[in-house]
Design a protein around this motif. Structure first.
Motif, PDB file in Angstrom:
ATOM      1  N   LEU A  92       0.996   4.058  -2.972  1.00 30.95           N
ATOM      2  CA  LEU A  92       0.730   5.477  -2.724  1.00 30.95           C
ATOM      3  C   LEU A  92       1.900   6.352  -3.165  1.00 30.95           C
ATOM      4  N   LYS A  93       3.124   5.863  -2.921  1.00 30.11           N
ATOM      5  CA  LYS A  93       4.309   6.603  -3.364  1.00 30.11           C
ATOM      6  C   LYS A  93       4.340   6.696  -4.894  1.00 30.11           C
ATOM      7  N   SER A  94       3.982   5.591  -5.560  1.00 26.82           N
ATOM      8  CA  SER A  94       3.944   5.587  -7.034  1.00 26.82           C
ATOM      9  C   SER A  94       2.894   6.566  -7.556  1.00 26.82           C
ATOM     10  N   ILE A  95       1.727   6.562  -6.935  1.00 26.93           N
ATOM     11  CA  ILE A  95       0.661   7.489  -7.342  1.00 26.93           C
ATOM     12  C   ILE A  95       1.125   8.932  -7.165  1.00 26.93           C
ATOM     13  N   LEU A  96       1.711   9.227  -6.035  1.00 33.19           N
ATOM     14  CA  LEU A  96       2.206  10.576  -5.752  1.00 33.19           C
ATOM     15  C   LEU A  96       3.300  10.977  -6.751  1.00 33.19           C
TER      16      LEU A  96
ATOM     17  N   MET B 145       0.835  -1.205   0.000  1.00 36.06           N
ATOM     18  CA  MET B 145       0.000   0.000   0.000  1.00 36.06           C
ATOM     19  C   MET B 145       0.871   1.257   0.000  1.00 36.06           C
ATOM     20  N   ILE B 146       1.887   1.294   0.806  1.00 36.64           N
ATOM     21  CA  ILE B 146       2.768   2.457   0.881  1.00 36.64           C
ATOM     22  C   ILE B 146       3.503   2.650  -0.441  1.00 36.64           C
ATOM     23  N   THR B 147       3.984   1.551  -1.030  1.00 39.12           N
ATOM     24  CA  THR B 147       4.656   1.619  -2.327  1.00 39.12           C
ATOM     25  C   THR B 147       3.696   2.130  -3.402  1.00 39.12           C
TER      26      THR B 147
END
Length: 176
Positions: A9-13, A5-7
Motif C-alpha cells: 500500500l505504501k508503494s502504491i501510494l 500488505m502495508i509495504t
C-alpha cells in the motif's frame, strides 16, 4: 502477511504521488513554459465589440460545407482498410459527388481521427474556382490567401507542406 500488505500500500501510494501528481505537474509546467500556445490547444480567438471568443483551433479540423469556404477532409471517421470494398465504395461516391474527373485523395478519403486541420496544397488549389466564383473574387486573390496559409517544410524529396483550412477560411472572411 500484514507487513507485506502495508509495504504494498505504501508503494502504491508513493508511485501514485510520483507518477500521478509530481510527473503530471512537471510535464504541464514544462509545456506551459516552453510551448504555451500548443499546451493550451493552439486556440484561434476573434475579437468582436471588445469581446473575445474562441472560433477554433489550429490543431483540429472543422467542417466547412458552404460553397464560399475551403473544404477540408471528410469528418467521417474511417478505420477501414484502404483496400476494403466498403472504403472503395465510399471513395467512389465522394468522387462522384465532387463531379470532377480527378480529385485529390485527401478530399475523398476520411482520416482516422476525423479532425485533420490541414489538406494538401493540391486539394486546396482544386477549390479555387468555386470559392472565387461564390465570393466574387479573382482566382489569384484566393490562391494568394491559400499560399499565405501553407505550413510545413520541404527538404529534398520529403514534403510536409499543407494548407490550414481554418486559416484560409478566416482570411477569406477578413478579405470581404
Amino acid at each position: 502477511m500484514k507487513k507485506i500488505m502495508i509495504t504494498s500500500l505504501k508503494s502504491i501510494l508513493l508511485f501514485t504521488i510520483i507518477c500521478g501528481v509530481i510527473y503530471t505537474a512537471a510535464v504541464t509546467a514544462v509545456g506551459q513554459v516552453l510551448f504555451p500556445n500548443q499546451a493550451n490547444g493552439s486556440l484561434i480567438k476573434e475579437e468582436n465589440a471588445g469581446k473575445t471568443s474562441i472560433i477554433g483551433s489550429k490543431l483540429m479540423g472543422q467542417s466547412f460545407t458552404e460553397e464560399k469556404y475551403l473544404h477540408g477532409r471528410s469528418d467521417q471517421v474511417s478505420q477501414l482498410s484502404p483496400v476494403s470494398k466498403e472504403q472503395k465504395m465510399r471513395v467512389e461516391k465522394r468522387v462522384q459527388e465532387a463531379d470532377k474527373k480527378q480529385v485529390p485523395i485527401d478530399l475523398v478519403t476520411a482520416s482516422a481521427s476525423g479532425v485533420d486541420p490541414e489538406i494538401s496544397i493540391e486539394a486546396a488549389m482544386t477549390q479555387v474556382d468555386r470559392i472565387a466564383t461564390t465570393r466574387n473574387m479573382k482566382n489569384s486573390q484566393v490562391r494568394a490567401i491559400i499560399k499565405q496559409n501553407i505550413t510545413g517544410v520541404k527538404i529534398g524529396t520529403i514534403d510536409s507542406k499543407r494548407v490550414n483550412v481554418l486559416g484560409v477560411n478566416q482570411s477569406l472572411d477578413e478579405s470581404e
